[in-house]
Write a protein that holds these residues in place. Structure first.
Motif, short mmCIF file in Angstrom:
data_model
loop_
_atom_site.label_atom_id
_atom_site.label_comp_id
_atom_site.label_asym_id
_atom_site.label_seq_id
_atom_site.Cartn_x
_atom_site.Cartn_y
_atom_site.Cartn_z
N ASN A 70 -7.89 -52.19 -56.04
CA ASN A 70 -8.11 -53.55 -55.52
C ASN A 70 -8.23 -53.46 -53.99
O ASN A 70 -8.46 -52.38 -53.45
N ARG A 71 -8.06 -54.57 -53.32
CA ARG A 71 -8.15 -54.56 -51.85
C ARG A 71 -6.82 -54.98 -51.24
O ARG A 71 -6.77 -55.78 -50.31
N SER A 72 -5.73 -54.42 -51.75
CA SER A 72 -4.40 -54.88 -51.36
C SER A 72 -3.93 -54.33 -50.01
O SER A 72 -3.00 -54.85 -49.42
N PHE A 73 -4.58 -53.29 -49.50
CA PHE A 73 -4.12 -52.67 -48.25
C PHE A 73 -5.09 -53.03 -47.13
O PHE A 73 -6.18 -52.47 -47.01
N PHE A 74 -4.70 -53.99 -46.29
CA PHE A 74 -5.54 -54.44 -45.17
C PHE A 74 -6.99 -54.70 -45.59
O PHE A 74 -7.94 -54.36 -44.88
N SER A 75 -7.15 -55.26 -46.81
CA SER A 75 -8.47 -55.60 -47.37
C SER A 75 -9.36 -54.38 -47.60
O SER A 75 -10.56 -54.52 -47.81
N ARG A 76 -8.79 -53.17 -47.54
CA ARG A 76 -9.56 -51.94 -47.83
C ARG A 76 -9.46 -51.65 -49.32
O ARG A 76 -8.44 -51.96 -49.95
N VAL A 77 -10.50 -50.99 -49.86
CA VAL A 77 -10.44 -50.62 -51.28
C VAL A 77 -9.30 -49.61 -51.46
O VAL A 77 -9.27 -48.57 -50.77
#
Ligand SMILES: CC(C)(COP(=O)(O)OP(=O)(O)OC[C@H]1O[C@@H](n2cnc3c(N)ncnc32)[C@H](O)[C@@H]1OP(=O)(O)O)[C@@H](O)C(=O)NCCC(=O)NCCS
Length: 135
Positions: free
Chosen positions: A49-56
């Protein structure tokens, strides 16, 4: 959604922790979960998902204990790299988790840093990989 009970069964944390069971249900509902099937049975799962600073981000990777060290974690990670719609992929694991760190190093992930105080005495190591051919 029919895979959810099997994921909760193979993830032993979910046996005693209802928030992990809820996490699995939410990941499946959001189409963020991928499974590896061996002999008609789910042998491992991953969540992206994109849970880390909107990164994949690969937020979860877990292989059934009896299927470990047979290349399934590698295959799931490689699949996530193939479906990744960015040119970079992020993940993290505890300092104490040698198997995951070795898997990541083998697949040429680089350590990007670490975060203290999430788990007492066990820093979270952050890894990333630059992908040459984003989908
Ligand atoms: C970490 C984990 C996903 C690895 O999955 P796996 O399917 O067993 O990994 P693979 O068989 O693809 O192993 C690939 C490489 O990783 C490393 N590795 C995997 N397990 C290892 C272990 N127990 N000890 C040392 N190195 C290990 C090795 O370099 C291995 O290559 P090799 O077998 O040729 O030596 C699995 O142990 C697991 O589910 N652990 C519990 C959940 C977890 O910690 N997830 C990660 C954080 S979200």
């Amino acid at each position: 959604m029919s895979d959810t009970p099997r994921l909760t069964e193979l993830d032993i944390v979910a046996h005693s922790n209802s928030s992990r069971a809820d996490y699995i249900t939410k990941a499946v509902s959001a189409d963020e979960a991928w499974v590896y099937i061996a002999d008609d049975c789910i042998a491992g799962y991953a969540v992206i998902n994109r849970s880390f600073f909107s990164r994949v981000t690969i937020e979860m990777l877990l292989i059934d204990t009896k299927h470990r060290r047979s290349g399934i974690g590698t295959m799931l990670l490689r699949h996530l790299e193939e479906i990744c719609d960015s040119d970079e992929l992020w993940t993290s694991t505890n300092l104490s988790n040698t198997p995951m760190q070795r898997l990541l190093m083998k697949l040429e992930y680089e350590m990007a840093g670490f975060v203290n105080n999430l788990d007492p005495g066990d820093p979270e190591l952050v890894f990333y990989k630059k992908l040459s051919m984003p989908r």
